[in-house]
Write a protein that holds these residues in place. Sequence first.
Motif, PDB file in Angstrom:
ATOM      1  N   SER A 180      31.104  76.417  80.002  1.00 35.89           N
ATOM      2  CA  SER A 180      32.275  76.038  79.807  1.00 35.89           C
ATOM      3  C   SER A 180      32.682  74.483  79.433  1.00 35.89           C
ATOM      4  O   SER A 180      32.204  73.952  81.182  1.00 35.89           O
ATOM      5  CB  SER A 180      33.563  76.531  80.562  1.00 35.89           C
ATOM      6  N   LYS A 181      32.614  73.529  78.932  1.00 35.68           N
ATOM      7  CA  LYS A 181      33.237  72.184  79.248  1.00 35.68           C
ATOM      8  C   LYS A 181      34.231  71.686  80.177  1.00 35.68           C
ATOM      9  O   LYS A 181      34.896  70.670  80.104  1.00 35.68           O
ATOM     10  CB  LYS A 181      33.400  71.024  77.664  1.00 35.68           C
ATOM     11  N   ASP A 238      33.343  70.403  59.262  1.00 28.67           N
ATOM     12  CA  ASP A 238      32.778  70.464  60.553  1.00 28.67           C
ATOM     13  C   ASP A 238      33.171  70.849  61.817  1.00 28.67           C
ATOM     14  O   ASP A 238      33.499  72.083  62.594  1.00 28.67           O
ATOM     15  CB  ASP A 238      31.173  70.333  59.936  1.00 28.67           C
ATOM     16  N   LEU A 239      33.957  69.342  62.103  1.00 31.31           N
ATOM     17  CA  LEU A 239      34.833  69.188  63.222  1.00 31.31           C
ATOM     18  C   LEU A 239      35.292  70.621  63.362  1.00 31.31           C
ATOM     19  O   LEU A 239      35.851  70.751  64.536  1.00 31.31           O
ATOM     20  CB  LEU A 239      35.569  68.420  63.388  1.00 31.31           C
ATOM     21  N   GLU A 273      34.221  80.032  71.440  1.00 33.03           N
ATOM     22  CA  GLU A 273      32.674  79.956  71.393  1.00 33.03           C
ATOM     23  C   GLU A 273      32.142  79.483  71.324  1.00 33.03           C
ATOM     24  O   GLU A 273      30.811  79.290  71.628  1.00 33.03           O
ATOM     25  CB  GLU A 273      32.803  81.919  71.717  1.00 33.03           C
ATOM     26  N   ALA A 274      32.108  78.446  70.471  1.00 30.25           N
ATOM     27  CA  ALA A 274      30.580  77.654  70.144  1.00 30.25           C
ATOM     28  C   ALA A 274      30.186  76.174  70.926  1.00 30.25           C
ATOM     29  O   ALA A 274      31.269  75.780  71.372  1.00 30.25           O
ATOM     30  CB  ALA A 274      31.502  76.952  68.279  1.00 30.25           C
ATOM     31  N   ASN A 275      28.911  75.859  70.782  1.00 30.11           N
ATOM     32  CA  ASN A 275      29.032  74.727  71.486  1.00 30.11           C
ATOM     33  C   ASN A 275      28.443  73.874  70.819  1.00 30.11           C
ATOM     34  O   ASN A 275      28.238  73.246  70.012  1.00 30.11           O
ATOM     35  CB  ASN A 275      27.149  74.592  71.548  1.00 30.11           C
ATOM     36  N   ASN A 276      29.850  72.629  70.676  1.00 33.59           N
ATOM     37  CA  ASN A 276      30.590  72.080  70.014  1.00 33.59           C
ATOM     38  C   ASN A 276      29.765  70.238  70.826  1.00 33.59           C
ATOM     39  O   ASN A 276      30.089  70.034  71.814  1.00 33.59           O
ATOM     40  CB  ASN A 276      32.133  71.876  70.070  1.00 33.59           C
ATOM     41  N   ASN A 320      40.193  76.146  71.915  1.00 35.09           N
ATOM     42  CA  ASN A 320      40.116  75.513  73.866  1.00 35.09           C
ATOM     43  C   ASN A 320      40.821  74.579  73.390  1.00 35.09           C
ATOM     44  O   ASN A 320      41.330  73.721  72.113  1.00 35.09           O
ATOM     45  CB  ASN A 320      38.787  74.880  74.069  1.00 35.09           C
ATOM     46  N   TYR A 321      41.492  73.635  74.774  1.00 33.80           N
ATOM     47  CA  TYR A 321      42.701  72.164  74.132  1.00 33.80           C
ATOM     48  C   TYR A 321      41.160  71.235  74.933  1.00 33.80           C
ATOM     49  O   TYR A 321      40.736  71.218  75.923  1.00 33.80           O
ATOM     50  CB  TYR A 321      43.895  72.098  75.509  1.00 33.80           C
ATOM     51  N   VAL A 322      40.596  71.399  73.324  1.00 36.27           N
ATOM     52  CA  VAL A 322      39.645  70.409  73.318  1.00 36.27           C
ATOM     53  C   VAL A 322      40.103  68.716  74.152  1.00 36.27           C
ATOM     54  O   VAL A 322      40.796  68.032  73.389  1.00 36.27           O
ATOM     55  CB  VAL A 322      38.355  69.645  72.230  1.00 36.27           C
ATOM     56  N   TYR A 323      39.951  68.124  75.181  1.00 33.73           N
ATOM     57  CA  TYR A 323      40.637  66.848  75.725  1.00 33.73           C
ATOM     58  C   TYR A 323      40.176  65.836  75.879  1.00 33.73           C
ATOM     59  O   TYR A 323      41.036  65.032  74.616  1.00 33.73           O
ATOM     60  CB  TYR A 323      41.050  67.163  77.399  1.00 33.73           C
TER      61      TYR A 323
END
Length: 514
Positions: A195-196, A259-260, A268-271, A383-386
């Motif tokens: 998790s980031k 893709d984004l 769950e993806a590795n972004n 997720n909340y990709v901040y």
Amino acid sequence: MRYKIALLLLPLVVSSCKLDYTPENAITYTNAFASESELNTTTSSIHFYMNNCMDAVSVLTQAGLRADETQSADELRDWNPQTILQSGADWTGVYDMIFEANLLLDNIHRTQGLTEDRYNYHTGQAHFALGFGYFLLSRGYGEAVVTANSKEIRIYPLSSMLDVVNKAIEHAERAYSVLPTYDKLRSVSGGTLSSKQYASKGNAAALLAHLYAWKGSIIDLYGISGETSQTAYQKSVEYSTKIIGGEAGAYSLVSTPEDLCKLLSNPEANNPEEIFSLAYDKSRSNTAVTHNDVASAFAMWPVDKTKTLGDIATASFRLLKSTILTLYPDASDKRRQAFFYKFNEAHVVDGKDYAIPYKFREAVFMNDASAPSGLSFVSINANYVYWRLADIYLLRAECYAKLGNEGLAKADLNKIRERAGAVAYPRTGESDLKLAIFREREREFLMENDSRYYDILRNGYYRTELLGKFQQLSASDVAGGALSLPIPQSAWQDRDGKIVNHRILQRKYWNPYM
């Protein structure tokens, strides 16, 4: 301000499969830090509160969103003082996180057998949380309380906005100095932490890039003396460059907007573009929702398959197709097609052609025998990709422009336009580089995060980009705190209304409306 003097006991057990949340039901100071597994209870509590702290600034998020229609937020977005005061915005959740972080730093010496790496991991999580917490407070409330530690009981006054920012920088720099890159983070058991949300060198650098950009902007906006904005902008550039250059971790731009969107729609993806996120842990309960309230506010059909196009008015925030055509003027811009569902088709309801959000494509449902579809919508699945790498490129571009380095600013701006397939700067009719970078941030992060309000303030655009009363604010209003949330009453009174802190005063702008 009252401050906690005993360890907060979490009322629920949170699953450890995502964020290693394993808070106990009852612990004491004598045994809470004896071993790393016990220490990790406090580290987990820090992340629990971090995962839930964004409500403290949700009012500003709504005020800044680019939208044509809202379900019930018009008075708020017009910045009606009574509406803002009645919103109940409160910073308690942020101070819960700050307390837990201080608690860890004050007691980690009790933990036996910690290696230097494990000591750095836990203190790094705490320092990042303190940096992020004071960052939220400085942007959301301007003046705030800076606490000494978890043990000292005294009546705290408000600290200035600049002092709060500097305290955030102090903690973020300590986090950056001790944390490894995200790929080297390990759990108590030695497993990889994917998790980031966990603090790493990368998200500490992103925090510092934003802190220094914010510091420079408030020096300019409020005319603060004693420090120079140019020094702050240069520091923001330095930390942005550490991320872009790979020094703070291996991050890369996703190839296309399509893709984004697929990666944003799969928590769950590795972004590879993702730097810092608030994790969505569906395993908490069957009603757990994402903390990305921005994406949720725009969610509707077809992502919510319990709705139809005709239900568009149930979306909290809505955009017209004409607005999107103006915002994305290049027909070649791939974000039109990726961020909106069947953009070239008409989606007309009550005579209005709407742009249908499709940046986040997946949803979570629960069975509901009483619903016509047999399902009830729970949440978008995200997720909340901040912060992601595109943010850092455009933040660096903004700071380069403010430093007068237009060549490098254009290069960073065009890096994002190139990915989108949009026309490079300057497009026909473009002559204001600073405004072009602001617009690019609008395009890139539309319907995704809370950045727009703070982007507006950093660039001084509040009279032209915000609504209602924002457009009539005087310099005196701004100096008095009009662009920040009012100090919450919980800062100076208890639940029974008794005054417990006489040193905290409401900001001058908000006083007449109390």
